[in-house]
Scaffold this motif. Structure first.
Motif, PDB file in Angstrom:
ATOM      1  N   ALA A   1       0.827  -1.197   0.000  1.00 47.68           N
ATOM      2  CA  ALA A   1       0.000   0.000   0.000  1.00 47.68           C
ATOM      3  C   ALA A   1       0.865   1.252   0.000  1.00 47.68           C
ATOM      4  N   ASP A   2       0.407   2.283  -0.701  1.00 44.35           N
ATOM      5  CA  ASP A   2       1.082   3.570  -0.623  1.00 44.35           C
ATOM      6  C   ASP A   2       0.962   4.121   0.796  1.00 44.35           C
ATOM      7  N   ILE A   3       1.907   4.977   1.157  1.00 50.01           N
ATOM      8  CA  ILE A   3       2.028   5.436   2.536  1.00 50.01           C
ATOM      9  C   ILE A   3       2.002   6.955   2.569  1.00 50.01           C
ATOM     10  N   ILE A   4       1.238   7.510   3.494  1.00 53.41           N
ATOM     11  CA  ILE A   4       1.271   8.954   3.745  1.00 53.41           C
ATOM     12  C   ILE A   4       2.378   9.232   4.753  1.00 53.41           C
TER      13      ILE A   4
ATOM     14  N   TRP B   1       2.980  14.043   2.539  1.00 54.39           N
ATOM     15  CA  TRP B   1       3.538  13.499   1.312  1.00 54.39           C
ATOM     16  C   TRP B   1       2.953  12.117   1.078  1.00 54.39           C
ATOM     17  N   LEU B   2       2.891  11.724  -0.178  1.00 53.57           N
ATOM     18  CA  LEU B   2       2.466  10.382  -0.547  1.00 53.57           C
ATOM     19  C   LEU B   2       3.681   9.614  -1.037  1.00 53.57           C
ATOM     20  N   LEU B   3       4.037   8.559  -0.298  1.00 54.80           N
ATOM     21  CA  LEU B   3       5.142   7.688  -0.707  1.00 54.80           C
ATOM     22  C   LEU B   3       4.573   6.598  -1.600  1.00 54.80           C
ATOM     23  N   GLN B   4       5.024   6.580  -2.832  1.00 60.28           N
ATOM     24  CA  GLN B   4       4.520   5.614  -3.809  1.00 60.28           C
ATOM     25  C   GLN B   4       5.431   4.398  -3.779  1.00 60.28           C
ATOM     26  N   THR B   5       5.004   3.385  -3.064  1.00 59.59           N
ATOM     27  CA  THR B   5       5.881   2.249  -2.776  1.00 59.59           C
ATOM     28  C   THR B   5       6.283   1.479  -4.019  1.00 59.59           C
ATOM     29  N   ALA B   6       5.453   1.483  -5.053  1.00 57.99           N
ATOM     30  CA  ALA B   6       5.735   0.678  -6.246  1.00 57.99           C
ATOM     31  C   ALA B   6       6.352   1.479  -7.367  1.00 57.99           C
TER      32      ALA B   6
END
Length: 1396
Positions: free
Chosen positions: A862-865, A872-877
Motif C-alpha cells: 500500500a502507498d504510505i502517507i 507526502w504520498l510515498l509511492q511504494t511501487a
C-alpha cells in the motif's frame, strides 16, 4: 555580454557581482498528447500505452474500469517528432538482458537521431538502448527525422524527412546492442541517378504526408524478401493546385538500393493518409477527402483500387468541395500563417489535415473571420489489438463522428466491407488508440479526451482524459490561506473553453471539516470489528489526557462508553486482536474490550462492554502495537519488550497473558506489526505490472513470516526486524544501523526512528521516518543464503559488531541483553552468528518535523502517507531501490489515518490546525486539476480578493446579434457565473487588469472594435481601432449554499455527538464541491464557517476610442493607467482637481506592435512584437515618456515582467525565456540602442503564454544551506524574485533565484548528470545545446531542475559515484573534483519539497 567563443569572458560574466542565477523546474508537464502507441514495455505480460507529449514521454495504463492511470512521466530534454513501437521479441531475438521479453520504443526527435528506448524496471523510466545518427540536430525540412513507420513484424524501420528523402533500416535479430544492421536511402546520396522521367520525379519529390509498410505473410518473411513502402507524396502545382499520389518503394537490402516500382494516383479527391491492413497482407487503405479506398498492392508493381467507401453517405453531407476549392481556402491572413507556422514548429504535427481544413486549433491570437473548411475525411483511426485474424478499425471523421469498419477478403467472394452507423459523436478526435479490454483512448488537442468502451450496443464513454491546453492565462492565488498556491487557468478554446483549478501534488477532495476545537490530539486510528470487514467500524481519537471512540458510518457518533476504552488516559496504540475484540494500549497497561451492540450491530448482547486489563509490574508502557492475535508493548527504565496474547475464559470473557519478556540494551522508539496474512493475497494492480522482477524473487530474505514479524526502531539508533513465534521466543532477522554524517564529518542529530514500516512490492524493504524529518530506506543484500534455521536466537545474543554494506552505516550492535526473562528460555546460538546487515539504500529529507508513516490500507504494498512539515504520498511501487514521494494538496497535518466507509472508500482523516478533515485521496488521477466548463474561449482571468471571485474575459461566445465577447464573475468554489457584462456587437475584449485609481478599485479592459488581425506580417500594427473601458465594481452579497457546515455541538464525553455533519455523498470533478471545499477559516454560527463570495456587477465609468487594438494594460504608481494601442503607448490618469475625469497625459510610439506592458515602482517595461523588451520611464513633472534601454536581440515577445528597477524577464513565442538587466549602466550615460544585458536564458521548448511573479521560498529558518556561505544579494529571499511561467501546451515552469555559491555547486552536479549514462538525455540531445537554443553564445544558462531532480531518484551509491566522476569541460577535457553528497542532497531536497 561575453564575446562569442571567449570562455573566460563567459566565466567572468557568470561570477560578476550583479549576475543573476536561476534554477528552472517544470512542476506540471504539458498535457497535449501528440502521439499515442501501445506495446509490452514493462514486461511481456503488460499492456502499456505511451503518450508522446512534445518534450516528455508518459507511460500510462487503462484500468479495468476504464480510467487512465499514469505509471511514469519522463522529460526527454528534446522535442519529440514521432514515435512507434518495435516488436523487439517477435522473432525470438536475444537482445541485452534489460530488454529481454519487452518491446522497444522508437523515437524521432530534434537530436537528429533514431533512438531505441527500453523501459527499466530498476530505474522506473525509459533508457536508451541504441542511437542511430540520421542528420544534424534541428528541424530542417530536408533532413531525415520527421516521420516514422515500423513494419508489422519489427524487421524494418522507415524514416522520412518533411520533404524529399526516405531511409530504411533493417533491424538486427542477433544479440548485442547493435539494433540497426543496414541503411538504405532514397533518393541515394551518391551514385548514378535514375534515367528518364523518374529522374525528374526525384528532383521534385515533394512533401511526404504519410507512409506505411505493405504487410507480408510469414512465408515471404522467411524468404528473400524486399520490403515495400507505400508513401503518400504531396506536391503543389502551379496556380495553387494540390496534387498527391501514392508511391510504392521497394528496398533491396542485399544491394542497399531503393527504387519506385509503381505509382497509384487518382485526381478525383485529395488523399491524406495511407494505412496498412494488418490481417490482409498486400492491402492498404487510402484515406481521402470524402472517401476511403481499399488498395490491392499484393503485386506492388500494379496496384489498383478494389473498393471505395463513400464517407459523404456516413455524414449525410450532400456535396464536398473539390480539391481546387479546398486549396483556394488556404489563402489566409499573415497573422494566421504565423500561427500555423508556430504550431508546426512547436508541435511538429502533420500539416496535411491543417492545410486542408484551413484552420489551426492552437491559433488563439487571431480573431479574423473563419475560413470555410472542407469536411468529410478520416482524421484519426486505430486497429483493434489482440485480434490477428479479423481486427476491426475504429475511425473518427472531422465532423466528430465515430464508426467501426470491418474489412475482409477472399478469392471467392472478393472484398467485403462492413461499417456501423455512427456510434458516438463529439469533436473531431486528433488521436484514437484501441487498447486491451475493448477500450479506445480518444484524444483532443483543445479539450479533454475520453476513454470509450466498445460494447455490443455501441460506444460508451467511461472516463475523461484531462487536457488543459491551450492554457492562455493564469492567476496564482494562495486561496483560503492554505499555505500553498494554486493556479486558476483559462484553458481550451470554443466550444471546449473552461476554467481550471490547478494544484500541485496528489489530488485531494475535501469532504467534511469540523470546527477548530480538537486541541491536543496525540494519535488517530481506525479499526474493524471483524477481520473480514470491508469498511472500518471505529475511529479512535487520543488526546493528552483523554480518549474518544467514534463509530464510522453515515454519521460519526461517540461510542466510547459502549466500546469500553478507558477515557481518562492517552492512548498509545489500538487495534483489532481478533473478531469482536479490541485492544487499547495506554501508559498504565493494556485494556481488552468487547464492544456492545450499542457500539456495533454485531457486538455483545450486554448492557456494558466486557473488559479486562494487564499491566507490567511497577513499569510504565512507552509504546505498543497490535497484530492479529498478538500484542507487543515496550517499557523504558528499565527497557523491556513484552509479547502478549489473549485467551477466552468464558463466553465474551478473555484474559491477557504474557508470552515473552525480553530485556533491551536501548529504548524502543517505534513498533510496527505488518497486518497481512500472506503474499498470496497480494493482488498486483495494472500500474505495477512489470515492476516485479521475477528473477529476484528467489533472493527474498528468509525468515519473514507475515503475522509473526515486527519491525522496531531503537534509540541506538537502528531499525531491526524481529520474528516472534509463540513457544519459541524472539529472533532477530535483520538489523540496519543509522549513522548519518554531514559534509564536515560530524554526526547528524535527531536520527531516532519515529516510525517504521515493512513494505513488499518487488522485494522486501523497510521505510523509517526519523525525528529530524529524514526518511530512510533499508534493503536486504541482493543475495542471501541464510536459512531460517541459521538465524540466531535473540534471547542470548551478545553485543557484537559488524560492517554494513551501506557507505553511510557504521558498526551494528543488536539492542538485546544477553539475559532474557520469559516463559520459554532459548538455547544459546552458535558462536559468531549474526543477523543480516541491512543496506541503507536511500536517504531523503522531507522536512524538519518528525516523520509519521500512515499506510493507506493494511497491505504490504500500500502507498504510505508521510507526515512531516507537510503531507507526502510515498509511492511504494514507483521506484525500485528509491524513495518516490509526491506532495499531497493539503495543509500541514499532525496526524492522519485511513477511513474506509461505504460512501468514501478511499477516505483519509487529517488532523490540522485543531480541526478534523475528512478527505478522499485521488492519487490515480493524472492531473490534480478541477474543471469548470464556461463555454466560449476564456482568455484572461483575475482573482478579486475582496469579493473572493474570479473575473474571466471570454471570446467566441454565442449570444447572437453579433455579440461574441463578455466578462463574467465566477464563483471559484462552484464554477457558477454570478454576473457578467456583454460587449457591443462586433467588439472583442483583448485584455483586462484590476487596479486602484486613487482609492477606488476598478477593472480596466482593452478591446478591438474592428474586424481583422491586429498585427501586420512585418510586425507593424494594423490600422484598426480599439477601445479602453474602465469599470467600477459594485459588490453584491452571494452565499454558496454548497458549503459544508457542522451540526455537532461539542460537550462532555457522554454528550459528545458526531464532529461531522451527515454524509450524503462526496464530491467529484463534475460537482461543485471540490478539492478546495470548506476551510477552517470559513465561519458559520456554530463554529464552522460558510464560504461567502460577493458578485461584482460592472458599471462603465469611462470609455475611450483609440487608434489601434488595445492588447495590454498595466497599473502604474496607483494613479496611472498604461495602455498599448497598436504601437502606441499611452499614459492615462486622474487630475487632482477633477477626480471624476480620466484623461490622457502623454504617449510614445515604438517601431512595432506592443504586445505586453509591465511596471515596477517607476520603471516601465514594454514588450515589442519584434524589438523585444524596452525600458521606459515617465517624468511626471514634464508628462513625458522616455525610452531608457533596449533589448539587444530581436524577439517575438509573448509576455514580460519586471523583477526590480534594473531586471526584467521576457519570453518569446519560440520557447525561450531571458532575464535582462541594466544594473551595470547609468541612466545619464547610456546609448540609445541595444544596451540591456542578457543575464541568463533558458529554452523551455514550448511557447510561454504568461509570466507571473510568485513566492517559493525553500530555505528553513535558522538552517543555512551552505556552510560558511554569505548571502550578499538581498533579492534571494524576496518574493518578487521568483517567476512562474505557463505555456500554451499546459506546462507550468517555476524559476527560483539562488545564490552564486548554490549555482556553482549545482552547475557542477548538472554537468555530470548531463553526460552520465543513467541521467543523460535519452534521445541523444546535447543538454547544453538544447537548453541554450536561441540564446547568444556566452550567455549563462539557467540551471535545469528537471535534470537535477534525477539525482534524487538515484541510490546512495549511484549518487556518490556520479559526484566523484570527472567533470566535462567545454574545451573537451575533464577535471576530477568530488562533490559533497550531503550538501547536494540537502539543497535539492529543499527545492524539491518547496516546489511539490
Amino acid at each position: 555580454m561575453a564575446i562569442a567563443g571567449d570562455e573566460s569572458g563567459s566565466h567572468s560574466h557568470r561570477q560578476s557581482e550583479g549576475a543573476l542565477h536561476y534554477l528552472a523546474k517544470c512542476v506540471l508537464k504539458g498535457s497535449v498528447v501528440l502521439q499515442a502507441v501501445h506495446g509490452h514495455m514493462r514486461s511481456p505480460s503488460s499492456f502499456d500505452v505511451i503518450f508522446g507529449k512534445e518534450t516528455s514521454i508518459e507511460l500510462v495504463v487503462v484500468s479495468e474500469d476504464g480510467v487512465v492511470q499514469s505509471v511514469c512521466e519522463q522529460t526527454v530534454f528534446g522535442t519529440i517528432k514521432d514515435l512507434a513501437v518495435l516488436r523487439w521479441n517477435a522473432n525470438c531475438r536475444a537482445p541485452i538482458l534489460q530488454t529481454y521479453g519487452k518491446d522497444l520504443l522508437v523515437v524521432l526527435s530534434d537530436s537528429g537521431k533514431l533512438s531505441f528506448l527500453s523501459f527499466s524496471i530498476e530505474m522506473h523510466r525509459f533508457f536508451p538502448v541504441a542511437h542511430s545518427q540520421l542528420s544534424e540536430p534541428g528541424n530542417s525540412r530536408y533532413q531525415l527525422g520527421r516521420m516514422l513507420a515500423v513494419d508489422s513484424l519489427g524487421s524494418f524501420v522507415a524514416v522520412a524527412a518533411y520533404e524529399g528523402q526516405i531511409a530504411l533500416f533493417s533491424v538486427s535479430k542477433s544479440a548485442g546492442k547493435k539494433i540497426v544492421n543496414e541503411k538504405v536511402l532514397y533518393p541515394p546520396e551518391e551514385g548514378e541517378p535514375e534515367m528518364g522521367m523518374e529522374l525528374e520525379r526525384l528532383n521534385v519529390f515533394g512533401a511526404i504526408w504519410s507512409m506505411c509498410f505493405i504487410s507480408y505473410d510469414s512465408a515471404q518473411s522467411r524468404g528473400c524478401y524486399s520490403p515495400v513502402l507505400a508513401v503518400l507524396r504531396h506536391r503543389q502545382r502551379r496556380r495553387g493546385h494540390c496534387h498527391n499520389e501514392l508511391l510504392f518503394l521497394e528496398f533491396n537490402i542485399k544491394k542497399l538500393e531503393a527504387h519506385i516500382i509503381s505509382c497509384f494516383s487518382q485526381h478525383a479527391a485529395l488523399a491524406l493518409s495511407v494505412v496498412d491492413v494488418p490481417h490482409l497482407p498486400g492491402f492498404a487503405l487510402l484515406f481521402r477527402m470524402g472517401d476511403a479506398i481499399l488498395v490491392d498492392a499484393r503485386n506492388p508493381e500494379l496496384p489498383h483500387s478494389l473498393h471505395r467507401i463513400n464517407l459523404t453517405i456516413l455524414t449525410g453531407v450532400t456535396e464536398r468541395k473539390t480539391t481546387d476549392e479546398c486549396s483556394g481556402a488556404l489563402e489566409v491572413d499573415d497573422e494566421r500563417s504565423f500561427n500555423v507556422a508556430a504550431s508546426a514548429l512547436l508541435e511538429l504535427r502533420d500539416s496535411a489535415i491543417d492545410d486542408v481544413k484551413g484552420e489551426d486549433p492552437m491559433s488563439i491570437d487571431d480573431e479574423s473571420s473563419k475560413i470555410p473548411t472542407c469536411s468529410g475525411f478520416i482524421c484519426s483511426w486505430s486497429w483493434e489489438p489482440c485480434n490477428s485474424t479479423n481486427p476491426k478499425l475504429i475511425f473518427s471523421l472531422d465532423t466528430g463522428e465515430l464508426y467501426i469498419l470491418e474489412v475482409s477478403y477472399n478469392d471467392e467472394h472478393g472484398v467485403k466491407v462492413n461499417f456501423t452507423d455512427c456510434l458516438y459523436q463529439n469533436l473531431a478526435f486528433k488521436t484514437l488508440l484501441w487498447v486491451k479490454g475493448g477500450f479506445v483512448v480518444a484524444l483532443l488537442e483543445i479539450g479533454d479526451g475520453l476513454v470509450i468502451k466498445v460494447e455490443d450496443s455501441g460506444l460508451v464513454s467511461r472516463s475523461p482524459i484531462q487536457n488543459i491546453a491551450p492554457m492562455l492565462d493564469v492567476a496564482i492565488v494562495d486561496y483560503h490561506n492554505e499555505k500553498q498556491d494554486q493556479i486558476f487557468a483559462c484553458c481550451g478554446v470554443h466550444p471546449e473553453g473552461s476554467l481550471r483549478i490547478i494544484r500541485n501534488g496528489v489530488s485531494v477532495e475535501k469532504l467534511l471539516s469540523t470546527a477548530s476545537v480538537y486541541e491536543g490530539v496525540t494519535g488517530t486510528w481506525t479499526t474493524h470489528m471483524f477481520q473480514g470487514d470491508s469498511y472500518h467500524s471505529f475511529l479512535v481519537l487520543s488526546f493528552v489526557e483523554e480518549t474518544r471512540v467514534l463509530s464510522v458510518g453515515l454519521s460519526f457518533t461517540d461510542v466510547t462508553d459502549a466500546v469500553g476504552f478507558q477515557t481518562d488516559t492517552c492512548t498509545l496504540g489500538c487495534g483489532l486482536l481478533e473478531d469482536g475484540v479490541l485492544v487499547q494500549i495506554c501508559r498504565k497497561g493494556v485494556r481488552l474490550c468487547s464492544p456492545t451492540k450499542a457500539a456495533h450491530p454485531e457486538g455483545v448482547p450486554l448492557s456494558h462492554p466486557v473488559c479486562t486489563s494487564w499491566s507490567p509490574e511497577n513499569l510504565t508502557v512507552n509504546l505498543g502495537a497490535v497484530g492479529h492475535g498478538l500484542i507487543i508493548v515496550a517499557t523504558s527504565n528499565p527497557c523491556f519488550l513484552y509479547m502478549l496474547s489473549a485467551r477466552s475464559s468464558s463466553p465474551y470473557c478473555y484474559e491477557i497473558y504474557e508470552i515473552q519478556r525480553l530485556g533491551l540494551q536501548a529504548e524502543v522508539s517505534c513498533i510496527s506489526i505488518p497486518q497481512e496474512d500472506g503474499l498470496e493475497h497480494v493482488t498486483t494492480p495494472d500500474s505495477v505490472i512489470g515492476s516485479v522482477d521475477e528473477g529476484q524473487i528467489a533472493g527474498f530474505p528468509s525468515g519473514i513470516e507475515i503475522g509473526k514479524t515486527c519491525v522496531i526502531g531503537t534509540h541506538k539508533p537502528s531499525v531491526e526486524l524481529v520474528s516472534f513465534v509463540p513457544n519459541e521466543g524472539f529472533r532477530l532477522l535483520a538489523i540496519g544501523a543509522i549513522s548519518l554524517t554531514n559534509t564536515m564529518g560530524s554526526s547528524i542529530s535527531g536520527c531516532i526512528p519515529q516510525d517504521v514500516r515493512l513494505v513488499y512490492v518487488d522485494r522486501y524493504y523497510i521505510l523509517s521516518g526519523l525525528r529530524n524529518g529524514m526518511l530512510l530506506r533499508f534493503e536486504w543484500p541482493v543475495i542471501s543464503s541464510t536459512n531460517p534455521s541459521e538465524l540466531p536466537n535473540l534471547s542470548s545474543l551478545l553485543p557484537c559488531t559488524g560492517t554494513s554494506d551501506s557507505p553511510l552505516s557504521k558498526s551494528t550492535v543488536p539492542i538485546f541483553y544477553e539475559q532474557c526473562i520469559g516463559v520459554n528460555m532459548m538455547e544459546r546460538p552458535a558462536e559468531n552468528s549474526l543477523p543480516i546487515q541491512l543496506q541503507l539504500i536511500a536517504v531523503r529529507r522531507i522536512g524538519v518535523s518528525p516523520v509519521i508513516l500512515v499506510p493507506l490500507c493494511e497491505s504490504l504494498h500500500a502507498d504510505i502517507i508521510a507526515l512531516s512539515d507537510r503531507p507526502w504520498l510515498l509511492q511504494t511501487a514507483r521506484h525500485s531501490q528509491r524513495i518516490a514521494y509526491t506532495s499531497i494538496s493539503f495543509q500541514p497535518a499532525t496526524h492522519a489515518t485511513p477511513v474506509c466507509l461505504d460512501d468514501c472508500p478511499s477516505g483519509v482523516l487529517f488532523v490540522a490546525e485543531n480541526s478534523l478533515h475528512l478527505v478522499e485521496m485521488v492519487h490515480t488521477k493524472r492531473l490534480n486539476v478541477q474543471k469548470f466548463g464556461l463555454g466560449g474561449t476564456p482568455r484572461r482571468v483575475l482573482y478579486h480578493s475582496e469579493s473572493r471571485t474570479l473575473q474571466v474575459l471570454r471570446t467566441d461566445c454565442n449570444y447572437g446579434s453579433g455579440i461574441s465577447s463578455d466578462i463574467c464573475c465566477v464563483d471559484p468554489l462552484s464554477g457558477s457565473v454570478l454576473s457578467g457584462f456583454k460587449f457591443d456587437p462586433g467588439e472583442t475584449a483583448k485584455c483586462m487588469q484590476l487596479m486602484k485609481l486613487r482609492n477606488e478599485q476598478v477593472l480596466v479592459v482593452g478591446t478591438s472594435i474592428s474586424s481583422g488581425p491586429a498585427i501586420m506580417p512585418n510586425g507593424e500594427a494594423e490600422s484598426i481601432r480599439g477601445r479602453l473601458i474602465v469599470f467600477g465594481l459594485d459588490h453584491m452579497q452571494h452565499s454558496d449554499s454548497s458549503s459544508l457546515a457542522s451540526d455537532s455541538k461539542l460537550g462532555s464525553s457522554s454528550q459528545l455527538s458526531s464532529p461531522f455533519r451527515e454524509i450524503v455523498g462526496y464530491a467529484t470533478e463534475q460537482l461543485s464541491c471540490s478539492s478546495i471545499c470548506s476551510s477552517p477559516d470559513d465561519a458559520s454560527g456554530d463554529g464552522v464557517k460558510l464560504e461567502e463570495c460577493e458578485a461584482c456587477n460592472l458599471r462603465v465609468k469611462w470609455s475611450f476610442t483609440l487608434p489601434g487594438v488595445v492588447l495590454a494594460i498595466c497599473p502604474y504608481l496607483d494613479r496611472y493607467i498604461l495602455v498599448s494601442a497598436g504601437n502606441n503607448l499611452f499614459v492615462y490618469g486622474i487630475l487632482n482637481e477633477n477626480p471624476q475625469r480620466l484623461r490622457r497625459f502623454t504617449s510614445a510610439r515604438t517601431r512595432f506592435t506592443i504586445t505586453c506592458i509591465t511596471a515596477h515602482l517607476n520603471r516601465i517595461a514594454v514588450g515589442d512584437c519584434r524589438d523585444g523588451l524596452l525600458f521606459y520611464s515617465y517624468q511626471e513633472d514634464l508628462r513625458k515618456l522616455e525610452q531608457l534601454y533596449c533589448d539587444p536581440v530581436q524577439r517575438i515577445v509573448a509576455d514580460c515582467s519586471l523583477l526590480d528597477l534594473d531586471t526584467g524577464v521576457v519570453s518569446d513565442r519560440r520557447g525561450n525565456i531571458c532575464f535582462l538587466s541594466c544594473a551595470n549602466y547609468s541612466e545619464d550615460n547610456v546609448s540609445p540602442e541595444r544596451n540591456l544585458t542578457i543575464s541568463c536564458s533558458y529554452y523551455v521548448g514550448e511557447t510561454i503564454s504568461s509570466i507571473r511573479k510568485g513566492s517559493f521560498s525553500y530555505r528553513n529558518s535558522g538552517d543555512g544551506i551552505l556552510k560558511g556561505s554569505r548571502i550578499i544579494d538581498p533579492l534571494l529571499d524576496c518574493a518578487d524574485s521568483h517567476i512562474v511561467a505557463s505555456t500554451l501546451l499546459g506546462s507550468v515552469v517555476i524559476f527560483i533565484r539562488i545564490s552564486r555559491e548554490e549555482y556553482d555547486l549545482l552547475d557542477a552536479v548538472q554537468a555530470r548528470l548531463a553526460v552520465h549514462p543513467l541521467t543523460a538525455p535519452i534521445l541523444g540531445n546535447n543538454h547544453d545545446d538544447f537548453r541554450g537554443r536561441g540564446s547568444p553564445v556566452g550567455v549563462p544558462k539557467i540551471l535545469d531542475g528537471d535534470m537535477l531532480a534525477q539525482f534524487l531518484e538515484l541510490t546512495s551509491l549511484q549518487q556518490k559515484a556520479i559526484l566523484a566522476s570527472e567533470m566535462p569541460n567545454p574545451v573537451g577535457t575533464s577535471s576530477k573534483c568530488s562533490l559533497p553528497v550531503d550538501q547536494v542532497l540537502r539543497l535539492l531536497e529543499r527545492i524539491h519539497n518547496a516546489l511539490n
